[in-house]
Scaffold this motif. Structure first.
Motif, PDB file in Angstrom:
ATOM      1  N   VAL A  85       0.838  -1.199   0.000  1.00 10.31           N
ATOM      2  CA  VAL A  85       0.000   0.000   0.000  1.00 10.31           C
ATOM      3  C   VAL A  85       0.873   1.248   0.000  1.00 10.31           C
ATOM      4  CG1 VAL A  85      -1.749   1.316   1.259  1.00 10.31           C
ATOM      5  CG2 VAL A  85      -1.925  -1.179   1.121  1.00 10.31           C
ATOM      6  N   ALA A  86       1.868   1.289   0.866  1.00 12.25           N
ATOM      7  CA  ALA A  86       2.739   2.472   0.958  1.00 12.25           C
ATOM      8  C   ALA A  86       3.450   2.745  -0.362  1.00 12.25           C
ATOM      9  CB  ALA A  86       3.756   2.289   2.074  1.00 12.25           C
ATOM     10  N   ARG A  87       3.987   1.715  -0.966  1.00 13.55           N
ATOM     11  CA  ARG A  87       4.703   1.918  -2.238  1.00 13.55           C
ATOM     12  C   ARG A  87       3.750   2.362  -3.338  1.00 13.55           C
ATOM     13  NH1 ARG A  87      10.039   0.910  -1.593  1.00 13.55           N
ATOM     14  NH2 ARG A  87      10.633  -0.722  -0.121  1.00 13.55           N
ATOM     15  N   CYS A  88       2.548   1.829  -3.369  1.00 16.97           N
ATOM     16  CA  CYS A  88       1.562   2.258  -4.371  1.00 16.97           C
ATOM     17  C   CYS A  88       1.169   3.717  -4.154  1.00 16.97           C
ATOM     18  CB  CYS A  88       0.328   1.366  -4.334  1.00 16.97           C
ATOM     19  SG  CYS A  88       0.604  -0.300  -4.977  1.00 16.97           S
ATOM     20  N   VAL A  89       0.940   4.100  -2.904  1.00 20.13           N
ATOM     21  CA  VAL A  89       0.559   5.481  -2.587  1.00 20.13           C
ATOM     22  C   VAL A  89       1.687   6.439  -2.943  1.00 20.13           C
ATOM     23  CG1 VAL A  89       0.046   7.081  -0.691  1.00 20.13           C
ATOM     24  CG2 VAL A  89      -1.154   4.889  -0.832  1.00 20.13           C
ATOM     25  N   GLU A  90       2.901   6.113  -2.530  1.00 17.75           N
ATOM     26  CA  GLU A  90       4.025   7.012  -2.812  1.00 17.75           C
ATOM     27  C   GLU A  90       4.300   7.134  -4.303  1.00 17.75           C
ATOM     28  OE1 GLU A  90       6.430   6.633   1.407  1.00 17.75           O
ATOM     29  OE2 GLU A  90       7.183   5.508  -0.324  1.00 17.75           O
ATOM     30  N   SER A  91       4.357   6.011  -4.985  1.00 20.36           N
ATOM     31  CA  SER A  91       4.636   6.041  -6.424  1.00 20.36           C
ATOM     32  C   SER A  91       3.474   6.659  -7.203  1.00 20.36           C
ATOM     33  CB  SER A  91       4.918   4.615  -6.918  1.00 20.36           C
ATOM     34  OG  SER A  91       5.193   4.614  -8.288  1.00 20.36           O
ATOM     35  N   GLY A  92       2.262   6.267  -6.859  1.00 17.65           N
ATOM     36  CA  GLY A  92       1.078   6.777  -7.553  1.00 17.65           C
ATOM     37  C   GLY A  92       0.851   8.258  -7.352  1.00 17.65           C
ATOM     38  N   SER A  93       1.311   8.786  -6.221  1.00 18.04           N
ATOM     39  CA  SER A  93       1.170  10.223  -5.951  1.00 18.04           C
ATOM     40  C   SER A  93       2.382  10.997  -6.467  1.00 18.04           C
ATOM     41  CB  SER A  93       1.003  10.481  -4.449  1.00 18.04           C
ATOM     42  OG  SER A  93       2.215  10.242  -3.758  1.00 18.04           O
ATOM     43  N   ARG A  94       3.245  10.294  -7.187  1.00 15.93           N
ATOM     44  CA  ARG A  94       4.468  10.905  -7.729  1.00 15.93           C
ATOM     45  C   ARG A  94       5.337  11.458  -6.603  1.00 15.93           C
ATOM     46  NH1 ARG A  94       2.391   7.876 -11.022  1.00 15.93           N
ATOM     47  NH2 ARG A  94       1.917   8.485 -13.148  1.00 15.93           N
ATOM     48  N   GLN A  95       5.373  10.702  -5.496  1.00 17.36           N
ATOM     49  CA  GLN A  95       6.167  11.016  -4.304  1.00 17.36           C
ATOM     50  C   GLN A  95       5.659  12.247  -3.544  1.00 17.36           C
ATOM     51  OE1 GLN A  95       8.275   8.627  -3.377  1.00 17.36           O
ATOM     52  NE2 GLN A  95       7.791   7.600  -5.300  1.00 17.36           N
ATOM     53  N   ASN A  96       4.450  12.709  -3.846  1.00 14.42           N
ATOM     54  CA  ASN A  96       3.874  13.837  -3.113  1.00 14.42           C
ATOM     55  C   ASN A  96       3.303  13.416  -1.761  1.00 14.42           C
ATOM     56  OD1 ASN A  96       4.214  16.247  -4.795  1.00 14.42           O
ATOM     57  ND2 ASN A  96       3.086  15.030  -6.292  1.00 14.42           N
ATOM     58  N   VAL A  97       3.031  12.137  -1.600  1.00 17.40           N
ATOM     59  CA  VAL A  97       2.593  11.598  -0.308  1.00 17.40           C
ATOM     60  C   VAL A  97       3.677  10.643   0.157  1.00 17.40           C
ATOM     61  CG1 VAL A  97       0.845  10.260   0.918  1.00 17.40           C
ATOM     62  CG2 VAL A  97       0.155  11.764  -0.965  1.00 17.40           C
ATOM     63  N   LYS A  98       4.216  10.910   1.322  1.00 20.83           N
ATOM     64  CA  LYS A  98       5.241  10.056   1.921  1.00 20.83           C
ATOM     65  C   LYS A  98       4.646   9.353   3.142  1.00 20.83           C
ATOM     66  CE  LYS A  98       8.899  11.133  -0.532  1.00 20.83           C
ATOM     67  NZ  LYS A  98       9.622  10.159  -1.307  1.00 20.83           N
ATOM     68  N   ILE A  99       4.835   8.061   3.204  1.00 24.00           N
ATOM     69  CA  ILE A  99       4.342   7.272   4.330  1.00 24.00           C
ATOM     70  C   ILE A  99       5.475   7.126   5.340  1.00 24.00           C
ATOM     71  CG2 ILE A  99       3.379   5.051   5.047  1.00 24.00           C
ATOM     72  CD1 ILE A  99       1.527   6.697   3.177  1.00 24.00           C
ATOM     73  N   PRO A 100       5.230   7.489   6.609  1.00 25.14           N
ATOM     74  CA  PRO A 100       6.286   7.351   7.622  1.00 25.14           C
ATOM     75  C   PRO A 100       6.590   5.881   7.910  1.00 25.14           C
ATOM     76  CG  PRO A 100       4.220   7.934   8.651  1.00 25.14           C
ATOM     77  CD  PRO A 100       3.980   7.982   7.163  1.00 25.14           C
ATOM     78  N   HIS A 101       7.773   5.633   8.420  1.00 26.50           N
ATOM     79  CA  HIS A 101       8.180   4.286   8.799  1.00 26.50           C
ATOM     80  C   HIS A 101       8.238   4.188  10.318  1.00 26.50           C
ATOM     81  CE1 HIS A 101      10.426   3.661   4.705  1.00 26.50           C
ATOM     82  NE2 HIS A 101       9.155   3.998   4.562  1.00 26.50           N
ATOM     83  N   SER A 102       7.993   3.007  10.818  1.00 22.91           N
ATOM     84  CA  SER A 102       8.096   2.731  12.249  1.00 22.91           C
ATOM     85  C   SER A 102       9.399   1.987  12.520  1.00 22.91           C
ATOM     86  CB  SER A 102       6.913   1.880  12.713  1.00 22.91           C
ATOM     87  OG  SER A 102       5.713   2.611  12.633  1.00 22.91           O
ATOM     88  N   HIS A 103       9.788   1.966  13.786  1.00 19.62           N
ATOM     89  CA  HIS A 103      11.012   1.277  14.188  1.00 19.62           C
ATOM     90  C   HIS A 103      10.788   0.540  15.500  1.00 19.62           C
ATOM     91  CE1 HIS A 103      12.444   4.528  11.571  1.00 19.62           C
ATOM     92  NE2 HIS A 103      13.436   3.709  11.280  1.00 19.62           N
ATOM     93  N   ILE A 104      11.346  -0.637  15.563  1.00 17.35           N
ATOM     94  CA  ILE A 104      11.483  -1.372  16.823  1.00 17.35           C
ATOM     95  C   ILE A 104      12.967  -1.690  16.911  1.00 17.35           C
ATOM     96  CG2 ILE A 104      10.952  -3.457  18.128  1.00 17.35           C
ATOM     97  CD1 ILE A 104       8.244  -3.551  16.713  1.00 17.35           C
ATOM     98  N   GLY A 105      13.648  -0.977  17.765  1.00 15.56           N
ATOM     99  CA  GLY A 105      15.101  -1.098  17.804  1.00 15.56           C
ATOM    100  C   GLY A 105      15.666  -0.660  16.464  1.00 15.56           C
ATOM    101  N   GLN A 106      16.467  -1.500  15.852  1.00 14.90           N
ATOM    102  CA  GLN A 106      17.058  -1.209  14.538  1.00 14.90           C
ATOM    103  C   GLN A 106      16.169  -1.643  13.377  1.00 14.90           C
ATOM    104  OE1 GLN A 106      19.967   0.514  14.092  1.00 14.90           O
ATOM    105  NE2 GLN A 106      19.822   0.812  16.300  1.00 14.90           N
ATOM    106  N   PHE A 107      15.083  -2.369  13.676  1.00 11.35           N
ATOM    107  CA  PHE A 107      14.219  -2.879  12.617  1.00 11.35           C
ATOM    108  C   PHE A 107      13.268  -1.783  12.134  1.00 11.35           C
ATOM    109  CE2 PHE A 107      10.332  -5.190  11.247  1.00 11.35           C
ATOM    110  CZ  PHE A 107      10.884  -5.810  10.125  1.00 11.35           C
ATOM    111  N   GLU A 108      13.319  -1.484  10.845  1.00 11.00           N
ATOM    112  CA  GLU A 108      12.462  -0.464  10.244  1.00 11.00           C
ATOM    113  C   GLU A 108      11.367  -1.153   9.428  1.00 11.00           C
ATOM    114  OE1 GLU A 108      12.889   3.458   7.360  1.00 11.00           O
ATOM    115  OE2 GLU A 108      14.560   2.077   7.562  1.00 11.00           O
ATOM    116  N   PHE A 109      10.132  -0.670   9.574  1.00  7.19           N
ATOM    117  CA  PHE A 109       9.015  -1.288   8.872  1.00  7.19           C
ATOM    118  C   PHE A 109       7.905  -0.258   8.665  1.00  7.19           C
ATOM    119  CE2 PHE A 109       8.190  -1.623  13.332  1.00  7.19           C
ATOM    120  CZ  PHE A 109       6.821  -1.494  13.483  1.00  7.19           C
ATOM    121  N   ILE A 110       6.940  -0.635   7.854  1.00  7.84           N
ATOM    122  CA  ILE A 110       5.732   0.171   7.674  1.00  7.84           C
ATOM    123  C   ILE A 110       4.596  -0.618   8.304  1.00  7.84           C
ATOM    124  CG2 ILE A 110       4.126   1.195   6.029  1.00  7.84           C
ATOM    125  CD1 ILE A 110       6.544   1.284   4.051  1.00  7.84           C
ATOM    126  N   GLY A 111       3.984  -0.038   9.315  1.00 13.34           N
ATOM    127  CA  GLY A 111       2.864  -0.684   9.979  1.00 13.34           C
ATOM    128  C   GLY A 111       1.549  -0.207   9.378  1.00 13.34           C
TER     129      GLY A 111
END
Length: 130
Positions: A85-111
């Motif tokens: 979903v995040a990649r579709c939103v970011e790419s489809g919006s031509r990078q005008n919408v950026k989805i933040p990322h979450s972190h647990i320790g060093q692990f980065e993810f999109i929740g």
């Protein structure tokens, strides 16, 4: 699409043996037998971007992108649910919408909450099944 509503989603495990991006009718995706609740959200953005986002999701489906069991944001050859979903939103919006990322320790993810708590995302409908 035409007169039907479909959900494009990435799903791993026994419910999706081929592990590829799926395209399911909304009635199947939201079946009360398999779900406790359903939320429908939309990004409050230009309709042209919405069309591009839908095209990105369709493209991922056609490419049969496999599910990312490692939840690795560094690659695009495999995607997990929220990442799709995040990649579709970011790419489809031509990078005008950026989805933040979450972190647990060093692990980065999109929740999932990174998607629906975004300032441009609005809730259209919430259904709780009994």
């Amino acid at each position: 699409e035409n007169d039907s509503v479909f959900v494009y989603h990435a799903l791993g495990g026994e419910w999706n043996p081929d592990q590829q991006v799926r395209r399911d009718p909304i009635a199947y995706f939201a079946d009360p037998f398999n779900n406790k609740a359903l939320g429908i959200y939309r990004y409050n953005i230009d309709s042209t971007y919405q069309q591009h986002i839908a095209a990105e999701a369709y493209s991922a489906y056609l490419k049969k992108i496999p599910f990312d069991m490692d939840f690795d944001l560094k690659t695009t050859e495999r995607l997990y649910c929220a990442e799709l979903v995040a990649r579709c939103v970011e790419s489809g919006s031509r990078q005008n919408v950026k989805i933040p990322h979450s972190h647990i320790g060093q692990f980065e993810f999109i929740g999932v909450d990174d998607l629906f708590l975004h300032q441009l995302c609005i809730k259209l409908k919430e259904i709780t099944y009994r």
